[in-house]
Scaffold this active site. Structure first.
Site, PDB file in Angstrom:
ATOM      1  N   GLU A  71       0.826  -1.212   0.000  1.00  0.00           N
ATOM      2  CA  GLU A  71       0.000   0.000   0.000  1.00  0.00           C
ATOM      3  C   GLU A  71       0.857   1.257   0.000  1.00  0.00           C
ATOM      4  O   GLU A  71       0.478   2.274  -0.590  1.00  0.00           O
ATOM      5  CB  GLU A  71      -0.930  -0.004   1.220  1.00  0.00           C
ATOM      6  CG  GLU A  71      -1.908  -1.169   1.258  1.00  0.00           C
ATOM      7  CD  GLU A  71      -2.698  -1.319  -0.028  1.00  0.00           C
ATOM      8  OE1 GLU A  71      -3.012  -0.292  -0.664  1.00  0.00           O
ATOM      9  OE2 GLU A  71      -2.987  -2.459  -0.416  1.00  0.00           O
ATOM     10  N   HIS A  76       1.711   2.486  -3.350  1.00  0.00           N
ATOM     11  CA  HIS A  76       0.646   3.234  -4.024  1.00  0.00           C
ATOM     12  C   HIS A  76       0.704   4.722  -3.705  1.00  0.00           C
ATOM     13  O   HIS A  76      -0.036   5.506  -4.321  1.00  0.00           O
ATOM     14  CB  HIS A  76      -0.718   2.673  -3.624  1.00  0.00           C
ATOM     15  CG  HIS A  76      -1.110   1.436  -4.379  1.00  0.00           C
ATOM     16  ND1 HIS A  76      -1.128   1.373  -5.752  1.00  0.00           N
ATOM     17  CD2 HIS A  76      -1.496   0.199  -3.938  1.00  0.00           C
ATOM     18  CE1 HIS A  76      -1.516   0.164  -6.133  1.00  0.00           C
ATOM     19  NE2 HIS A  76      -1.729  -0.568  -5.061  1.00  0.00           N
TER      20      HIS A  76
END
Length: 335
Positions: free
Chosen positions: A232, A235
């Site tokens: 994550e 991202h």
């Protein structure tokens, strides 16, 4: 109300640490004026402020009064942006950190002087920049799902991820600051077609992780969740799952492993294996070695929960054997 706002002013809403704030500024105001408003109302120094204006222009860092080019008006930014997020530590937070550092120095002096209190003097070797980086580049707040059982366990899990030495090192290296780290509800993020393990909202404004087992009877393996966190964090830079994304994710995972001095592996030839710490503390073991079932007394728990020393030795032997087998497979694959 909108009718109460003078025609020569604009009302701009922004969030800081999960709280919504509203600034009333002149129509010709720039980001410098908004930063000065945050300094006055929230006591966040200008040099500590970073503004995430999404979707464009993105993250803006100080100085906000760059004289080399005309600064954009807030009215122009508002026309193209959906959200303003302020990232930065308040004066009180910085003072609290300095107070903790001073208390630690006092305690060290008392120990060195066999009980006598010595005057604390500044040390030339203290890395103040690193201390400031730890405040700025981290997860600014954490929050469990209060409607699920044992929210205090989720809080401890999230705090462990935030304070993980490897995660902290990666956050500082890439200069990432995430407003909120929280958990995903398994039931709301599971379907016949997919099983969501993590989400990154607005390029690092909020990161959500699946901490709990699907049956809500325990928590998922810590290193697995930490790898998902690395996914994550990638991202923050790349939205799509392309080659650049996976290269960055692998880089973050390597950095986390390398800097995780609390759970570092021992060198075996040119290979490394993960070796969980041992001892009587339960805080460092509760989620290691697979999902832990609440109330279970089985030998699959960590060593600190084992019923006797024999179970502990057996568990260590199994882990050592598994590590040796992994090393052998890696060596065979490299030939």
């Amino acid at each position: 109300m909108a009718d109460d706002i003078p025609s020569s002013s604009i009302s701009l809403c922004f969030t800081h640490a999960g709280q919504l704030h509203t600034a009333l500024l002149p129509t010709d105001a720039t980001l410098q004026h908004l930063a000065e408003y945050a300094l006055e109302t929230l006591q966040i120094p200008l040099e500590n402020q970073k503004w995430l204006v999404s979707p464009k222009p993105g993250l803006i860092k100080p100085p906000f009064d760059d004289t080399s080019k005309p600064p954009p008006l807030l009215t122009d930014l508002v026309a193209h942006a959906k959200k303003f997020v302020l990232i930065g530590s308040t004066t009180a937070q910085v003072a609290s950190l300095n107070k903790s550092v001073h208390a630690g120095a006092m305690q060290a002096n008392r120990r060195a002087g066999n009980g006598s209190v010595k005057t604390a003097t500044p040390t030339r070797t203290r890395d103040w920049k690193s201390l400031q980086d730890e405040i700025n580049y981290t997860f600014q707040s954490i929050k469990p799902l209060d409607h699920l059982p044992f929210p205090e366990r989720s809080t401890a899990y999230l705090e462990r991820l935030r304070d993980d030495p490897g995660v902290k090192a990666a956050m500082i290296k890439h200069k990432w600051s995430v407003s909120l780290l929280t958990e995903l509800d398994p039931a709301e993020n599971t379907s016949h077609e997919s099983r969501t393990l993590g989400l990154n909202k607005n390029a690092g404004e909020t990161i959500l992780l699946r901490l709990r087992t699907d049956a809500y009877d325990g928590y998922r393996d810590y290193k697995t969740v930490r790898n998902c966190l690395c996914h994550e964090l990638a991202h923050n830079v790349h939205g799509e799952h392309n080659r650049q994304f996976y290269d960055l994710m692998k880089q973050i995972q390597d950095e986390v492993e390398k800097n995780d001095w609390k759970h570092g592996g021992h060198a075996l030839s040119k290979q490394e294996y993960y070796e969980p710490e041992t001892g009587n503390s339960t805080a460092g073991h509760e989620w290691e070695g697979g999902s832990r079932k609440l109330g279970s007394d089985s030998a699959t728990m960590s060593a600190s929960h084992s019923p006797n020393d024999r179970t502990t030795r057996d568990r260590r032997e199994m882990m050592a054997k598994a590590a040796e087998e992994r090393m052998k497979r890696n060596q065979d694959n490299s030939r």
